[in-house]
Structures are given as structure tokens and as C-alpha cells.
Design a protein around this motif. Sequence first.
Motif, short mmCIF file in Angstrom:
data_model
loop_
_atom_site.label_atom_id
_atom_site.label_comp_id
_atom_site.label_asym_id
_atom_site.label_seq_id
_atom_site.Cartn_x
_atom_site.Cartn_y
_atom_site.Cartn_z
N SER A 1 -2.18 -2.05 -5.76
CA SER A 1 -3.29 -1.85 -4.83
C SER A 1 -4.20 -3.07 -4.78
O SER A 1 -4.62 -3.51 -3.70
N ARG B 1 0.83 -1.22 0.00
CA ARG B 1 0.00 0.00 0.00
C ARG B 1 0.86 1.26 0.00
O ARG B 1 0.56 2.23 -0.68
N ARG C 1 0.91 4.05 -3.00
CA ARG C 1 0.65 5.46 -2.66
C ARG C 1 1.82 6.35 -3.10
O ARG C 1 1.61 7.43 -3.66
#
Length: 157
Positions: free
Chosen positions: A129, A13, A17
Motif C-alpha cells: 500500500s 492496490r 486489498r
Amino acid sequence: MARPNLDLIAALRRTARKIEKGSPYQWGHMGSCNCGNLAQELTRLTKAEIHAHALANGRGDWNEQLNDYCPTSGLPMDLLIGEMMEAGLDPDDLKQLERLSDVRILQRLPPEKRYLRHNFRDDVVLYISEWANMLEEQLLAPIKLPHFEWSEQTVLA
């Protein structure tokens, strides 16, 4: 197949990001490609350090590095890959990450999104993701919560 665990899911994650927010991304650079960005999160090495490790081994891209991976060689890139394996990955996970090709992940995407390009930031973010989501579901699947019967008395109590 990746071993689902909280640290790996969090690293995936964070990687997605960072790439989404504009961190250096260049598919042809060992330290800032798909695997390189994840390696930064799992090993805390910089993109330059990862790239230097890869060049020191002289084996080429991530796929070639993974084909030649030897956990006992002591070579910097093999130590780096070993650290990624300890985090729950296997060589096939990384090969598929580099090419965005794991069919289990691709099948989870809407049909119009299943043909990802490995050198496009948005496609990499989507893949990573969804991989994190898949691993999270696998991690949580065996957890069973007790079933409660609700009634008006339960609510009023």
C-alpha cells in the motif's frame, strides 16, 4: 526503480486489498507469495500457473528466478517476469518486494512499523500500500495546477 504509471499503481492496490481480504497468501509458494500475488494482478495468471512456470524453470525462489532472468530465453517464467517489467517494474523492485526491503518505502512508514516481516499478511499489505502511495506521489509530482486568487467577488459571482 519502478516506473510510476496508473496501471501499476492500480495493480499494487488490488494486490494489497486482495491479500488484506484473505486471498491465498503463502510466502513459500511462488504463485501466492508477495511477488506471486502481484504477478497474478499484472499477468492475469493464476497462482497455480505462476507456480508451475517457476517449477518448470527449476531455479528456486523469486530472487533466484530474477537473478537468472533472460528476456530472450522464451522460458515461461522469464516471459512472466518480462510482462512484469513491461508494467513498470525492474528486478530489484521484485527482489525488494519479496523481502519487504526497499528503504525508500520503509522510510515512509512510522518508525515503529519499519521492521516488517516478509511472511506476515499485515506487513505485506502495509508495504504494498505504501509503495502504491509513493508511486502515485511520483506520478503526480510534475503536474502543476494553476493558482487562483480567491476573493469575495469570486465566491459571489
